[in-house]
Design a protein around this motif. Structure first.
Motif, short mmCIF file in Angstrom:
data_model
loop_
_atom_site.label_atom_id
_atom_site.label_comp_id
_atom_site.label_asym_id
_atom_site.label_seq_id
_atom_site.Cartn_x
_atom_site.Cartn_y
_atom_site.Cartn_z
N GLN A 514 0.83 -1.21 0.00
CA GLN A 514 0.00 0.00 0.00
C GLN A 514 0.86 1.26 0.00
OE1 GLN A 514 -3.31 0.08 -0.36
NE2 GLN A 514 -3.28 -2.17 -0.53
N ALA A 515 2.00 1.20 0.73
CA ALA A 515 2.87 2.38 0.77
C ALA A 515 3.53 2.63 -0.57
CB ALA A 515 3.93 2.19 1.86
N CYS A 516 3.71 1.58 -1.40
CA CYS A 516 4.41 1.73 -2.67
C CYS A 516 3.46 2.05 -3.83
CB CYS A 516 5.19 0.45 -3.00
SG CYS A 516 6.54 0.10 -1.85
N LEU A 517 2.14 2.02 -3.60
CA LEU A 517 1.18 2.24 -4.69
C LEU A 517 1.32 3.63 -5.29
CD1 LEU A 517 -2.09 0.54 -3.42
CD2 LEU A 517 -0.58 -0.20 -5.26
N ALA A 518 1.82 4.58 -4.51
CA ALA A 518 1.91 5.95 -5.02
C ALA A 518 2.87 6.06 -6.19
CB ALA A 518 2.35 6.88 -3.89
N SER A 519 3.84 5.19 -6.26
CA SER A 519 4.83 5.28 -7.33
C SER A 519 4.79 4.08 -8.26
CB SER A 519 6.24 5.40 -6.73
OG SER A 519 6.51 4.31 -5.89
N TYR A 520 3.68 3.31 -8.20
CA TYR A 520 3.68 2.06 -8.95
C TYR A 520 2.29 1.83 -9.51
CZ TYR A 520 4.31 -2.95 -9.88
OH TYR A 520 4.38 -4.17 -10.46
N ASP A 521 2.17 1.61 -10.82
CA ASP A 521 0.89 1.38 -11.48
C ASP A 521 0.52 -0.10 -11.54
OD1 ASP A 521 0.39 4.05 -11.89
OD2 ASP A 521 1.46 4.09 -13.80
N GLN A 522 1.51 -0.94 -11.76
CA GLN A 522 1.25 -2.36 -11.97
C GLN A 522 1.12 -3.06 -10.61
OE1 GLN A 522 4.32 -3.85 -14.51
NE2 GLN A 522 4.12 -2.18 -15.98
N GLN A 523 -0.08 -3.13 -10.12
CA GLN A 523 -0.30 -3.71 -8.80
C GLN A 523 -0.04 -5.22 -8.77
OE1 GLN A 523 -4.09 -2.63 -7.27
NE2 GLN A 523 -3.88 -0.45 -7.75
N ASP A 524 -0.15 -5.87 -9.90
CA ASP A 524 0.05 -7.31 -9.90
C ASP A 524 1.48 -7.67 -9.55
OD1 ASP A 524 1.00 -6.12 -12.20
OD2 ASP A 524 0.67 -7.90 -13.45
N GLY A 525 2.44 -6.73 -9.69
CA GLY A 525 3.83 -7.03 -9.35
C GLY A 525 4.00 -7.32 -7.87
N TRP A 526 3.52 -6.41 -7.01
CA TRP A 526 3.65 -6.63 -5.57
C TRP A 526 2.78 -7.79 -5.11
CZ3 TRP A 526 6.94 -5.37 -1.94
CH2 TRP A 526 7.81 -4.30 -2.15
N LYS A 527 1.64 -8.00 -5.77
CA LYS A 527 0.83 -9.16 -5.41
C LYS A 527 1.58 -10.46 -5.73
CE LYS A 527 -3.69 -6.95 -5.93
NZ LYS A 527 -4.97 -6.95 -6.65
#
Length: 826
Positions: A514-527
């Motif tokens: 959640q903290a990294c969402l501000a600089s990251y569009d591809q959410q599937d990467g962290w998932k």
């Protein structure tokens, strides 16, 4: 004396009796006066009271006078009796003194009790050397000066004497080992105990009697003890016959009783064993050895001790069958342990109860590098410490004696002692010293040098890794199997734009996502990261990829499983490298196209130039023929220049074409068997005119047995011509070029040497580069490049050795290739 005392008492009793008689007479007189007064009162001149008073007065006076007379007479009698009594008392004292002198001997003392009264009367004394107290009260404390067993017997005998009138005769031993005789008797209601100090024959007789009683008691005690123990024991007469056996002996020979075993002469030991005992045992040395016999049908081992005396012998047998079995098992176990310890890499040494070396393994000998002779003589533990210290192999101590005493205290310790020894040679040993149950100690030396070094290096590595991770430009984060972050470096937080609080240890990966969402569009990467980290799959695959952030950063990420079920994420900022790579890719594509264009141009130009050059060379040769007329000298010279320049230009074009085909990878060797002697002759003939024009000569050194080699003959010939031509260009006029050929196994080697100016060292490393020329006659700089290319095609190698002012030597080695197989057409 008693009769005399009775008479005196009778005389003393006569005076009162006389007084009583006088008083009785006075009373009668008074009574008669009273009667007379009653009969005739008128005739008396005195009245009744006066008569009574007068009568009493007359009676008292008469009694006093009579008593005085009697006392005077009695006093005389008493004085006479006192004289008689004093004489009788003196005679009695003389008799008592005489009797006491007879009784009070210095060698005896008599104690008298009157009935059951506790008070005792003492007569006489015992000698001082007997230890008997002189004081009466201390004398009756028999336990203080008589030995305990004699004191107990005496007290019991005295009690029976006083209570039951039982006489006794005892022999007593004092604390000073003196012998006394005690005689107890009763007479006239009194108890007498007479103590007599014995001497001479009576003392010896008493001592012998006492010794006999003691011997009988001891013999009875020992026989009772031997009957109680489960060890066969026996006693033999001088002729060897059994006199006595115990119950264990009777049980061993299977008889109901010991007396029956003696009567039937049942023998426990075999005849050979008994004969051996009689032959070995002496009065000074008893027989001690192990004997086997059969007991109740079983083979049994006994430790037999048989002592011989002038009157016979006595022996005892200890069943050691179980001990023998245990000893054999122990021997096997110790042998097995010794073999095991011998193969251990850990040094081990065992010392016995006397602190002497009993066992050591090879690792111990190698550790301390001790002489085998010194170890085999079983040195003392302290001596070994001194030897190691003298050799500088033990750590130096401030107080050596104290340290050595502490180390050797293991022999009295109950627990294992552990210590660390830092040896002068840099080794670190953990020393275990354990006291053995049967005495002695076991020393085990564990070499911790490598472990300590590894721990030190590990700790240093951890610190270095920590510092390294913190200062890495790559972002690093480590997550546990529960999905919580364990560590992260500043670069990780800077890349994702989060602070240290948001990435503190223990934070779950969901929160970091959640903290990294501000600089990251591809959410599937962290998932995908979370799935890989928290999955329970048996196999955790690694993963790599590239992420592009909103900030324009391009990250190369890697998910790496760690051995301890943790997972490490790494993020490398490859923004600049990607941009450079893209630029280089574009540039490379442009260069590739330019290179293709160049190759096409070279091929096209080469082929296009070759045709005009061939025509020029052909027309120049035609001009030299007489068919077209005679040429003057200047014209002939010009035609020669045209032909020479055209040939040189054709050679350069051919070289450029060869290098282009090599670079394009389209050159194929035409392998065949080559006769090396024929090849060398062909080359020398072809180069003959050229060398003559250059003003140099050629010397060939080639053996006749060079044989054949599988190679491309045309390319080999080109190599020779290029090397000889290059040498001719630099060789001074009138000099000689040497061509040397030889075989190295299946390889063909040759060298070309000239005596030219040589090649400078700064140019020597670039001579094989294309278009690199040196000297005034260097040419186009393609000769050595072509040589290296053709030699490499044959999987050979070329080397050059040159020194300024001394010439140049180029050496080539061509291995023999495999001949191509010709497959016949079906």
């Amino acid at each position: 004396m008693k009769t005399h005392l009775s008479r005196t008492s009778a005389k003393r009793q006569g005076a009162p009796r006389l007084i009583r008689r006088l008083l009785a007479g006075t009373v009668l007189l008074t009574a008669s006066d009273a009667a007379a007064q009653a009969a005739g009162p008128a005739r008396s001149i005195f009245g009744t009271p006066e008569v009574v008073t007068f009568s009493v007065l007359i009676g008292v006076i008469s009694a006093a006078m009579i008593s005085a007379i009697w006392l005077i007479r009695q006093r005389g009698n008493i004085e006479a009796e006192n004289r008689d009594l004093r004489s009788s008392l003196s005679d009695a004292n003389q008799h008592i003194s005489r009797f006491q002198a007879l009784i009070a001997d210095k060698n005896r003392r008599i104690v008298i009790w009157d009935g059951l009264a506790d008070r005792a009367e003492f007569l006489g004394h015992l000698p001082v050397e007997t230890g008997a107290p002189q004081d009466d009260r201390d004398f009756l404390a028999f336990g203080r000066w008589v030995k305990p067993h004699s004191a107990g017997q005496l007290e019991k005998a005295i009690e029976a004497l006083r209570a039951q009138a039982q006489s006794f005769d005892l022999v007593l031993e004092t604390q000073r080992n003196e012998v006394l005789e005690a005689q107890g008797r009763v007479s006239g209601g009194r108890a007498f105990v007479r103590f007599i100090a014995l001497n001479n024959l009576r003392a010896e007789l008493a001592e012998l009697k006492l010794e006999r009683d003691q011997l009988h008691a001891s013999l009875s005690t020992f026989r009772t003890l031997l009957d109680a123990v489960d060890l066969p024991a026996w006693q033999r007469a001088g002729d060897g016959r059994l006199e006595w056996v115990n119950a264990a002996y009777a049980k061993a020979v299977e008889t109901p009783s010991a007396s029956l075993a003696v009567a039937e002469e049942r023998e426990l030991l075999a005849t050979a064993a008994r004969d051996r005992i009689r032959a070995v045992a002496t009065l000074q040395t008893p027989f001690r050895d192990k004997v086997s016999t059969v007991v109740r049908g079983n083979r049994t081992f006994f430790d037999v001790v048989d002592a011989r005396t002038p009157a016979g012998s006595a022996g005892i047998a200890i069943d050691v069958s179980g001990i023998e079995a245990v000893r054999e098992e122990l021997a096997r176990t110790l042998k097995s342990h010794a073999e095991t310890l011998e193969h251990l890499a850990t040094p081990v040494a065992i010392f016995d109860g006397n602190q002497r070396l009993q066992f050591y393994n090879q690792a111990f000998q190698r550790l301390w590098d001790l002489d085998m002779g010194f170890l085999e003589r079983k040195p003392d533990n302290g001596e070994m410490f001194d030897r190691l210290r003298d050799g500088g192999k033990l750590p130096e101590q401030l107080n050596w004696k104290q340290w050595k005493a502490n180390a050797l205290s293991v022999y009295q310790a109950l627990d294992t002692q552990t210590d660390l020894w830092h040896l002068p040679n840099g080794q670190t040993l953990r020393v275990f010293a354990t006291a053995r149950p049967q005495g002695g100690a076991t020393w085990v030396f564990e070499n911790l040098t490598e472990k300590v070094d590894l721990e030190t290096r590990y700790n240093t590595l951890v610190q270095v890794q920590g510092e390294t991770i913190d200062h890495l430009a790559e972002g690093v984060a480590v997550f546990g199997p529960d999905g919580r972050i364990r560590l992260s470096n500043p670069a990780f937080r800077a890349i994702w734009g989060i602070n240290e609080t948001e990435a503190q240890p223990g934070t779950h990966i969901r929160a970091i996502e959640q903290a990294c969402l501000a600089s990251y569009d591809q959410q599937d990467g962290w998932k995908r990261f979370a799935h890989i980290i928290t999955s329970f799959d048996d196999e955790r695959p690694s993963s790599r990829g590239i992420l592009e952030l909103r900030t324009g950063l391009i990250l190369d990420y890697a998910v790496i499983p760690l051995p301890n079920a943790q997972t490490m994420l790494t993020f490398v900022n490859i923004t600049d490298s990607v941009r450079v790579e893209r630029a280089l890719t574009e540039k490379n594509e442009a260069l590739r196209k330019a290179d293709a264009l160049k190759n096409d141009f070279v091929h096209h130009v080469s082929y296009e130039l070759r045709s005009p050059l061939t025509n020029i060379i052909g027309f120049a040769d035609l001009l030299k023929t007489p068919v077209f007329g005679e040429l003057n000298e200047r014209q002939a010279e010009y035609v020669d220049h045209i032909a020479t320049s055209s040939s040189l230009l054709l050679t350069i074009v051919n070289d450029i074409l060869d290098l282009a085909t090599v670079d394009a990878g389209i050159v194929e060797l035409e392998l065949a068997e080559v006769n090396l002697i024929d090849l060398i002759d062909d080359v020398t003939q072809q180069m003959g005119d050229r060398l003559v024009e250059s003003g140099v000569s050629l010397r060939t050194d080639a053996p006749d047995n060079l044989g054949r080699i599988t190679a491309d003959q045309q390319r080999l010939k080109q190599i020779f011509i290029k090397l000889l031509t290059n040498a001719a260009n630099f060789a001074p006029d009138g000099s000689t070029i040497e061509l040397k050929c030889w075989r190295e196994g299946s390889d063909f080697a040759f060298s070309v040497t000239d005596t030219g100016p040589g090649i400078p060292q700064d140019v020597l490393n670039t001579v094989f580069n294309r278009f690199e020329s040196y000297g005034q006659r260097g040419g186009a700089g393609l000769g050595l490049s072509i040589v290296e290319s053709f030699v490499s095609l044959h999987h050979g190698n070329v080397s050059i050795r040159s020194k300024e002012g001394e010439g140049t030597e180029v050496t080539c080695r061509i291995p023999s290739a495999q001949a191509p197989k010709v497959i016949a057409a079906e």
